[in-house]
Design a protein around this motif. Structure first.
Motif, short mmCIF file in Angstrom:
data_model
loop_
_atom_site.label_atom_id
_atom_site.label_comp_id
_atom_site.label_asym_id
_atom_site.label_seq_id
_atom_site.Cartn_x
_atom_site.Cartn_y
_atom_site.Cartn_z
N ARG A 78 -13.32 -3.08 -3.14
CA ARG A 78 -14.32 -4.21 -2.98
C ARG A 78 -15.65 -3.61 -2.66
NH1 ARG A 78 -11.51 -9.61 -0.35
NH2 ARG A 78 -9.63 -9.44 -2.04
N ILE A 79 -15.72 -2.91 -1.70
CA ILE A 79 -17.11 -2.10 -1.35
C ILE A 79 -17.68 -1.35 -2.59
CG2 ILE A 79 -18.45 -0.51 0.04
CD1 ILE A 79 -16.40 -1.53 2.30
N SER A 80 -17.04 -0.80 -3.24
CA SER A 80 -17.51 -0.25 -4.43
C SER A 80 -17.93 -0.94 -5.59
CB SER A 80 -16.42 0.86 -5.06
OG SER A 80 -16.00 1.86 -4.03
N ILE A 81 -17.25 -2.19 -5.76
CA ILE A 81 -17.66 -3.13 -6.69
C ILE A 81 -18.83 -3.94 -6.23
CG2 ILE A 81 -17.08 -5.47 -7.76
CD1 ILE A 81 -14.11 -4.61 -7.66
N LEU A 82 -18.89 -4.12 -4.69
CA LEU A 82 -20.39 -4.87 -4.47
C LEU A 82 -21.44 -3.55 -4.47
CD1 LEU A 82 -18.96 -6.71 -1.16
CD2 LEU A 82 -19.84 -7.59 -3.34
N GLU A 83 -21.34 -2.42 -4.54
CA GLU A 83 -22.30 -1.67 -4.52
C GLU A 83 -22.89 -1.59 -5.76
OE1 GLU A 83 -20.39 2.04 -3.28
OE2 GLU A 83 -21.10 1.92 -1.12
N VAL A 84 -22.00 -1.59 -6.78
CA VAL A 84 -22.30 -1.47 -8.40
C VAL A 84 -23.23 -2.81 -8.73
CG1 VAL A 84 -21.52 -1.87 -10.69
CG2 VAL A 84 -20.54 -0.17 -9.15
N PHE A 113 6.72 0.88 11.82
CA PHE A 113 5.64 1.62 11.74
C PHE A 113 5.14 1.92 10.61
CE2 PHE A 113 3.63 5.70 11.95
CZ PHE A 113 2.41 5.46 12.69
N ILE A 114 6.18 2.44 9.84
CA ILE A 114 5.87 2.69 8.33
C ILE A 114 5.19 1.42 7.61
CG2 ILE A 114 6.90 3.57 6.09
CD1 ILE A 114 8.70 5.38 7.69
N THR A 115 5.87 0.28 7.95
CA THR A 115 5.54 -0.85 7.25
C THR A 115 4.05 -1.16 7.67
OG1 THR A 115 7.79 -1.81 7.26
CG2 THR A 115 5.86 -3.32 6.86
N VAL A 116 3.60 -0.97 8.82
CA VAL A 116 2.31 -1.51 9.19
C VAL A 116 1.48 -0.26 8.58
CG1 VAL A 116 0.97 -1.30 11.26
CG2 VAL A 116 2.91 -2.44 11.49
N LEU A 117 1.77 1.09 8.55
CA LEU A 117 0.96 2.10 8.02
C LEU A 117 0.74 1.98 6.41
CD1 LEU A 117 -0.46 4.84 8.61
CD2 LEU A 117 1.69 5.82 8.00
N VAL A 118 1.66 1.53 5.73
CA VAL A 118 1.62 1.16 4.27
C VAL A 118 0.51 -0.05 4.29
CG1 VAL A 118 2.81 0.33 2.42
CG2 VAL A 118 3.66 2.21 3.39
N ALA A 119 0.73 -1.09 5.01
CA ALA A 119 -0.03 -2.12 4.96
C ALA A 119 -1.71 -1.99 5.24
CB ALA A 119 0.45 -3.28 5.83
N PHE A 120 -1.59 -1.04 6.40
CA PHE A 120 -3.14 -0.50 6.77
C PHE A 120 -3.69 0.31 5.43
CE2 PHE A 120 -6.08 2.53 8.48
CZ PHE A 120 -6.89 1.69 9.13
N VAL A 121 -2.90 1.21 4.86
CA VAL A 121 -3.66 2.08 4.08
C VAL A 121 -4.01 0.99 2.64
CG1 VAL A 121 -2.79 3.87 2.22
CG2 VAL A 121 -2.58 4.13 4.92
N GLY A 122 -3.00 0.05 2.23
CA GLY A 122 -3.32 -0.91 1.30
C GLY A 122 -4.57 -1.44 1.40
N ALA A 123 -4.64 -2.25 2.81
CA ALA A 123 -5.75 -2.95 3.05
C ALA A 123 -6.94 -2.08 3.08
CB ALA A 123 -5.76 -3.35 4.48
N TRP A 124 -6.86 -0.69 3.28
CA TRP A 124 -7.92 0.23 3.36
C TRP A 124 -8.77 0.33 1.90
CZ3 TRP A 124 -11.37 1.80 6.66
CH2 TRP A 124 -12.26 2.92 6.45
N ILE A 125 -7.56 0.71 1.18
CA ILE A 125 -7.90 0.87 -0.31
C ILE A 125 -8.63 -0.28 -0.98
CG2 ILE A 125 -6.66 1.20 -2.64
CD1 ILE A 125 -4.92 3.10 -1.33
N GLN A 126 -7.95 -1.67 -0.75
CA GLN A 126 -8.28 -2.62 -1.27
C GLN A 126 -9.80 -2.96 -0.89
OE1 GLN A 126 -6.41 -6.54 -0.07
NE2 GLN A 126 -7.41 -7.35 -2.04
N LEU A 127 -10.13 -2.78 0.56
CA LEU A 127 -11.60 -2.84 1.02
C LEU A 127 -12.45 -1.86 0.45
CD1 LEU A 127 -13.33 -4.25 3.33
CD2 LEU A 127 -12.72 -2.32 4.72
N ASN A 128 -11.99 -0.80 0.26
CA ASN A 128 -12.99 0.14 -0.29
C ASN A 128 -13.37 0.19 -1.93
OD1 ASN A 128 -13.48 1.91 2.09
ND2 ASN A 128 -11.67 3.37 1.38
#
Length: 85
Positions: free
Chosen positions: A30-36, A13-28
């Motif tokens: 990338r979205i910020s870069i695209l907005e710029v 569960f902790i591994t999945v949670l850390v992976a989810f948080v990492g993917a969320w941060i990476q996605l955000n």
């Protein structure tokens, strides 16, 4: 055995949670870069639109001057001092 299974599930569960948080941060990020990039493209488009208006005005001026020059040339050929037959 029960404790090992519980620890394994908690670890998974902790591994999945850390992976989810990492993917969320990476996605955000990338979205910020695209907005710029979109904002920069929009600014460039607006600047080019202003430049295009100036260019269109210059082309219109050139067309008017060419038309006036052609009219003057025709007047010089046919109108000044020459008689029509």
């Amino acid at each position: 055995m029960e404790r090992t299974l519980r620890n394994t599930l908690i670890g998974a569960f902790i591994t999945v949670l850390v992976a989810f948080v990492g993917a969320w941060i990476q996605l955000n990020s990338r979205i910020s870069i695209l907005e710029v990039q979109v904002q920069n493209d929009h600014n460039l488009f607006m600047d080019n639109g202003h430049d295009m208006k100036e260019l269109k005005d210059k082309v219109t001026d050139i067309q008017i001057k060419v038309t006036e020059l052609g009219t003057r040339q025709q007047q010089d050929e046919y109108g000044h001092g020459k008689e029509y037959q």
